[in-house]
Design a protein around this motif. Sequence first.
Motif, PDB file in Angstrom:
ATOM      1  N   VAL A 665       0.670  -1.186   0.191  1.00  0.00           N
ATOM      2  CA  VAL A 665       0.030  -0.002  -0.045  1.00  0.00           C
ATOM      3  C   VAL A 665       0.840   1.335  -0.011  1.00  0.00           C
ATOM      4  O   VAL A 665       0.561   2.143  -0.742  1.00  0.00           O
ATOM      5  CB  VAL A 665      -0.944  -0.122   1.500  1.00  0.00           C
ATOM      6  N   LYS A 666       1.797   1.284   0.795  1.00  0.00           N
ATOM      7  CA  LYS A 666       2.803   2.413   0.997  1.00  0.00           C
ATOM      8  C   LYS A 666       3.432   2.633  -0.386  1.00  0.00           C
ATOM      9  O   LYS A 666       3.601   3.985  -0.819  1.00  0.00           O
ATOM     10  CB  LYS A 666       3.740   2.370   2.088  1.00  0.00           C
ATOM     11  N   THR A 667       4.089   1.567  -0.843  1.00  0.00           N
ATOM     12  CA  THR A 667       4.583   1.657  -2.155  1.00  0.00           C
ATOM     13  C   THR A 667       3.942   2.531  -3.249  1.00  0.00           C
ATOM     14  O   THR A 667       4.398   3.149  -3.966  1.00  0.00           O
ATOM     15  CB  THR A 667       5.439   0.480  -2.770  1.00  0.00           C
ATOM     16  N   PHE A 668       2.771   1.855  -3.486  1.00  0.00           N
ATOM     17  CA  PHE A 668       1.641   2.379  -4.352  1.00  0.00           C
ATOM     18  C   PHE A 668       1.624   3.947  -4.147  1.00  0.00           C
ATOM     19  O   PHE A 668       1.314   4.629  -5.069  1.00  0.00           O
ATOM     20  CB  PHE A 668       0.549   1.585  -4.603  1.00  0.00           C
ATOM     21  N   GLU A 669       1.277   4.208  -2.858  1.00  0.00           N
ATOM     22  CA  GLU A 669       1.020   5.656  -2.363  1.00  0.00           C
ATOM     23  C   GLU A 669       1.880   6.573  -2.716  1.00  0.00           C
ATOM     24  O   GLU A 669       1.897   7.738  -3.675  1.00  0.00           O
ATOM     25  CB  GLU A 669       0.815   5.694  -0.899  1.00  0.00           C
ATOM     26  N   LYS A 670       3.213   6.081  -2.701  1.00  0.00           N
ATOM     27  CA  LYS A 670       4.542   6.800  -2.831  1.00  0.00           C
ATOM     28  C   LYS A 670       4.777   7.045  -4.479  1.00  0.00           C
ATOM     29  O   LYS A 670       5.143   8.221  -5.038  1.00  0.00           O
ATOM     30  CB  LYS A 670       5.815   6.390  -2.314  1.00  0.00           C
ATOM     31  N   ASP A 671       4.858   5.963  -5.290  1.00  0.00           N
ATOM     32  CA  ASP A 671       5.202   6.105  -6.521  1.00  0.00           C
ATOM     33  C   ASP A 671       4.327   5.038  -7.418  1.00  0.00           C
ATOM     34  O   ASP A 671       4.820   3.828  -7.727  1.00  0.00           O
ATOM     35  CB  ASP A 671       6.521   5.613  -6.676  1.00  0.00           C
ATOM     36  N   PHE A 676       5.007  -1.498  -8.988  1.00  0.00           N
ATOM     37  CA  PHE A 676       5.132  -2.900  -9.267  1.00  0.00           C
ATOM     38  C   PHE A 676       6.667  -3.408  -9.209  1.00  0.00           C
ATOM     39  O   PHE A 676       6.867  -4.286  -8.736  1.00  0.00           O
ATOM     40  CB  PHE A 676       4.333  -3.160 -10.671  1.00  0.00           C
ATOM     41  N   ARG A 677       7.443  -2.572 -10.047  1.00  0.00           N
ATOM     42  CA  ARG A 677       8.593  -3.080 -10.438  1.00  0.00           C
ATOM     43  C   ARG A 677       9.545  -2.995  -9.227  1.00  0.00           C
ATOM     44  O   ARG A 677      10.130  -3.945  -9.049  1.00  0.00           O
ATOM     45  CB  ARG A 677       9.317  -2.086 -11.508  1.00  0.00           C
ATOM     46  N   ILE A 678       9.091  -1.885  -8.256  1.00  0.00           N
ATOM     47  CA  ILE A 678      10.079  -1.844  -7.315  1.00  0.00           C
ATOM     48  C   ILE A 678       9.690  -3.204  -6.195  1.00  0.00           C
ATOM     49  O   ILE A 678      10.566  -3.339  -5.666  1.00  0.00           O
ATOM     50  CB  ILE A 678       9.485  -0.438  -6.379  1.00  0.00           C
ATOM     51  N   ILE A 690       1.338  -9.086  -4.566  1.00  0.00           N
ATOM     52  CA  ILE A 690       0.983  -7.584  -4.966  1.00  0.00           C
ATOM     53  C   ILE A 690      -0.611  -7.486  -5.336  1.00  0.00           C
ATOM     54  O   ILE A 690      -1.161  -6.537  -4.824  1.00  0.00           O
ATOM     55  CB  ILE A 690       1.895  -6.985  -5.968  1.00  0.00           C
ATOM     56  N   ARG A 691      -0.880  -8.527  -6.075  1.00  0.00           N
ATOM     57  CA  ARG A 691      -2.183  -8.361  -6.603  1.00  0.00           C
ATOM     58  C   ARG A 691      -3.184  -8.707  -5.325  1.00  0.00           C
ATOM     59  O   ARG A 691      -4.437  -8.001  -5.222  1.00  0.00           O
ATOM     60  CB  ARG A 691      -2.667  -9.225  -7.747  1.00  0.00           C
ATOM     61  N   ALA A 692      -2.930  -9.463  -4.570  1.00  0.00           N
ATOM     62  CA  ALA A 692      -3.776  -9.892  -3.369  1.00  0.00           C
ATOM     63  C   ALA A 692      -3.900  -8.565  -2.690  1.00  0.00           C
ATOM     64  O   ALA A 692      -4.874  -8.334  -1.909  1.00  0.00           O
ATOM     65  CB  ALA A 692      -3.312 -11.080  -2.804  1.00  0.00           C
ATOM     66  N   ALA A 693      -2.838  -7.825  -2.111  1.00  0.00           N
ATOM     67  CA  ALA A 693      -2.596  -6.710  -1.505  1.00  0.00           C
ATOM     68  C   ALA A 693      -3.494  -5.710  -1.962  1.00  0.00           C
ATOM     69  O   ALA A 693      -4.427  -5.224  -1.264  1.00  0.00           O
ATOM     70  CB  ALA A 693      -1.286  -6.227  -1.458  1.00  0.00           C
ATOM     71  N   GLN A 694      -3.566  -5.549  -3.416  1.00  0.00           N
ATOM     72  CA  GLN A 694      -4.452  -4.562  -3.849  1.00  0.00           C
ATOM     73  C   GLN A 694      -5.800  -4.928  -3.501  1.00  0.00           C
ATOM     74  O   GLN A 694      -6.679  -4.083  -3.481  1.00  0.00           O
ATOM     75  CB  GLN A 694      -4.193  -4.265  -5.373  1.00  0.00           C
ATOM     76  N   ALA A 695      -6.056  -6.065  -3.968  1.00  0.00           N
ATOM     77  CA  ALA A 695      -7.510  -6.609  -3.625  1.00  0.00           C
ATOM     78  C   ALA A 695      -7.915  -6.271  -2.281  1.00  0.00           C
ATOM     79  O   ALA A 695      -9.051  -5.948  -2.064  1.00  0.00           O
ATOM     80  CB  ALA A 695      -7.747  -8.200  -3.956  1.00  0.00           C
TER      81      ALA A 695
END
Length: 702
Positions: A665-671, A676-678, A690-695
């Motif tokens: 969640v944090k990584t997506f908030e930042k960038d 995804f790549r990070i 990652i997809r499960a976290a987004q879900a």
Amino acid sequence: MTSPQAILKKYFGYSSFRNGQEEIINATISGKDTLVLMPTGGGKSICYQVPALLLPGCSIVVSPLIALMNDQVLALKANGIPAVAIHSNQDEYINQDNLYKSSKGEIKLIYISPERLISDIDLIASKIKVSLVAIDEAHCISQWGHDFRPVYTSLRCVKEKFCNVPVMALTATADRLTRNDIAIALGLDNPYCWTGSFDRPNISLRVMNDPGKKQRLKIIAGLINKYHLDSGIVYCLSRKKTEAMHEALSDMGYRSVCYHAGLSPQQREEAQKAFVNGDAQVVCATIAFGMGIDKSNIRWVVHNNIPGNIESYYQEIGRAGRDGLPAEAIMFYNFGDILMRRSFVEASGQKEINSEKLDFMQKFAEATVCRRRILLSYFSEEITHDCGNCDNCRNPRKKFDGTITAQKALSAVIRVNSGESMNTIVDILRASTRADIISKGYHQLKTYGAGRDLTPLEWNSYILQMIQLGLFEVAYEDNFHLRPTPYGMRVVKGLERIQLSTFEKPVFGAINKKREPEPVVSLSPDEQLMEILKKLRKKISDSQNIAAYMVFSDATLKEMVEKRPVDIESFSRISGVGEVKLTKYGKDFIAEIRKFEGLKRSMPAGTSQKETLILFNSGMNPEKISELKNVTVSTVYSHLVQWADEGKMIEFRRLLTEEEYNLVVKTFEKDPENAFRILADGHHIPSYIIRAAQAEQRFRTK
Ligand code: ADP
Ligand code: ZN
């Protein structure tokens, strides 16, 4: 903490507890001592196996049945439960290794002999984290029991050495006296006591007055034929009789094995294996056979000779019909056996108790009232109705005025001056021309031939009744000669009349004179499928070198035949299909059932996502599901993500950790662009996580 219920399904594949199990388990995990009285087949093992899986550390199971320990361990392992056995029947280095593994916390259950536990108790108490001690066959501790074992009395130290560890005592056979003894002798602390019903209504009971050797064989052959897909046990009094029976049945072309204490351990193991695997239709055995055998398709038990007490009898017939389906118990009874048993009693260490127990057994054999009522009242259980499934219920005995019959027998006895036993009296009554009858001049007696109208079997039955009614006594000390009692003298003089029960001619039903070894019966579809599944089971058990029942029990196969599960979901609901077995065997069994049902081997499209959800919700983790369904873990995750997006509750914590979630969640908030790549490259988080976290995030913010 996982619930007992969840453990039961996950490891054993059962969806509900049997009467008592849950109460016992709850008492145990709350730290209480327990005393469990349940009949054979009642499900005692679950009572300590489930707590063993719920509690931290290791549980110890004490059992005197060394020969069976390794089987029990294998059966547990087949369910994915780490267990070991420690006893003198295996190499010492294996014992040491097992102790070592247990001390490292790798083991959930240790099966151990009482001798070994006592000798190693300090070591075990100091090295192993023990959370429960279960003492099986606990009646062995009581002098009142029928199977007293002195070593059991040392088990009292268990309560002292393992402070604050709950102790569970279990037994299938205990009269009231023994029960009280167990708790006291083990020093149980205000135990929770559970007494299950000892009723086994599916076992029909029958006692037959000696039908003679030939008829016995016919009756046994009849049982083998009737249940040719299943198996049975013939219990005999001695090794010699066991072997004779085995030979007779083998001669008739039946697949029989022999089991007694005179065989080498290896021979015994082979016999047991052949029986358990279904290679043998019948085992001829002394009482040593069958304790703890978890073979649920034993359909019949014959006692070729009367057992020494009700406890043994009940335990032995209890091996039949464990699956709850109809089973038959037949006991042959003759007076000679009683005499033989009497001599054993005389020689036994506990003459008085054993003699009383034998008396009771004899009364049971001779009874004309409902047999189940006698048995259950023996185990202090109230039963207020006749069972309808014993010979006495089905055939209430008619009585007749037996005065004349009795007078004939009495006068024969009087005329030989009370100098003969029952057999000779019958011969005189029936006008036998046996040499010694003639040489003794008995053919000149007035009563010679007075009883020709009755068969020897009828005479045996009536004289026996006369003994029970007190017209005769048997001079045990004097070659078992019959003597008239004062009561008998009054009858012979016509001062009193007596009633006898009408002799019941044994019904041999469908047993042919000429037997067909394995009758070619046309099988119903259900039976056909059963055979197919049994073959598959045998193939699997042979290849894995385990007993057939360790793959699936008959009851489980039977449910498969009834329910015909054609997909993983319905298969997983079959009782006895736990997680490990579902994964290991599910596909093969489903494939056979599908084939039988005329379906394609593969499942229809679209069922896959649903299946994943059901398996996940039944407690299976994604890795197991992927293994079972033969798809990648990523696919399993994608199914679950789809369900989450459709609003189904998904336990996300079983898919990813809180930390992973927060990181994503944090990584997506930042960038958001490069997140995804990070995550994938920098943090090595798999894309499906990652997809499960987004879900999960979508789900939370919905
Ligand atoms: P006991 O030790 O009392 O003679 P077992 O523990 O061997 O009996 O159990 C007898 C049979 O019943 C076994 O096949 C066992 O797997 C089965 N069983 C036990 N508990 C349950 C349950 N809750 N549901 C279905 N089957 C059960
Ligand atoms: Zn009855």
